[in-house]
Design a protein around this motif. Structure first.
Motif, mmCIF file in Angstrom:
data_model
loop_
_atom_site.group_PDB
_atom_site.id
_atom_site.type_symbol
_atom_site.label_atom_id
_atom_site.label_comp_id
_atom_site.label_asym_id
_atom_site.label_seq_id
_atom_site.Cartn_x
_atom_site.Cartn_y
_atom_site.Cartn_z
ATOM 1 N N ALA A 1 3.536 27.734 -39.712
ATOM 2 C CA ALA A 1 2.913 26.688 -38.964
ATOM 3 C C ALA A 1 2.051 28.112 -37.993
ATOM 4 O O ALA A 1 0.833 27.402 -37.662
ATOM 5 N N LEU B 1 4.806 25.007 -30.120
ATOM 6 C CA LEU B 1 5.340 25.534 -31.829
ATOM 7 C C LEU B 1 5.504 27.367 -30.857
ATOM 8 O O LEU B 1 7.120 27.690 -31.277
ATOM 9 N N THR C 1 8.384 29.283 -39.149
ATOM 10 C CA THR C 1 7.260 29.523 -38.398
ATOM 11 C C THR C 1 5.659 30.543 -38.330
ATOM 12 O O THR C 1 4.956 29.639 -37.689
ATOM 13 N N PHE D 1 -1.626 27.230 -37.358
ATOM 14 C CA PHE D 1 -2.616 27.031 -36.263
ATOM 15 C C PHE D 1 -3.234 27.753 -35.864
ATOM 16 O O PHE D 1 -4.422 27.052 -35.504
#
Length: 195
Positions: free
Chosen positions: A80, A53, A77, A84
């Motif tokens: 994400a 990532l 991003t 995460f």
């Protein structure tokens, strides 16, 4: 875009994809009968997927200077990264106290019966779980088979009483609900349940 920057973007993208592929291979080898060394090295979602990532985010941020693409990249991003991190925090919240016992086979030091005991205080199914495993072989070719996964949520909702070698090539797993016997194939080391 300068050549060095383009090379860095490609390197980051390749590193991110490689980390995902390594994790996928580790996840695949974690199945019953998979190569245990590969599973132990690469079935690590937090460091490998986190590195993937980070590398892909850096590649995306460095890659394109256009405003619309940059805004979309930032939105994806950041989302994400948040998802995460929430996943990592949730996984640690339901972590368990773990103990392992290991017993080598009589006259076969390359085979071992492993019992993993986990005690969960929180989570969807608090309680105790036992995983009974057979590790067979050495080095990169060593394999790990799951003989039993016992605890809350299994069909019998049982408790482990004993797991042991009963002969040189035979393992017996006893719970408060059933008794299972596994015979170990002499050539492959694979356990086959006796009927």
């Amino acid at each position: 875009m300068p050549r060095t920057r383009r090379a860095l973007v490609r390197l980051l993208a390749v590193a991110g994809v490689a980390a995902v592929l390594l994790y996928t291979e580790g996840q695949w080898e974690s199945r019953s009968g998979g190569r245990m060394l590969v599973a132990d090295l690469f079935n690590r979602p937090e460091p490998l997927l986190g590195a993937a990532l980070a590398a892909l985010i850096a590649a995306a941020w460095l890659g394109d200077r256009r405003t619309a693409v940059r805004q979309a990249t930032r939105a994806v991003t950041v989302t994400a990264a948040v998802v995460f991190l929430l996943g990592v925090l949730a996984a640690h919240k339901v972590s368990a106290a773990e103990t392992r016992s290991r017993e080598t086979a009589p006259a076969r030091p390359e085979r071992a019966l492993v019992v993993v005991h986990r005690a969960y205080d929180a989570g969807p199914e608090p309680g105790e779980r036992w995983q009974v495993l057979l590790e067979s072989g050495e080095g990169w070719s060593a394999r790990r088979w799951t003989l039993a996964d016992i605890g809350p949520g299994d069909p019998d909702d049982s408790l482990l009483v004993e797991a042991s070698w009963t002969e040189r090539d035979r393992i017996t797993v006893v719970t408060d609900a059933h008794r299972r016997v596994f015979v170990i194939d002499q050539d492959t080391g694979e356990p086959i349940e006796a009927r």
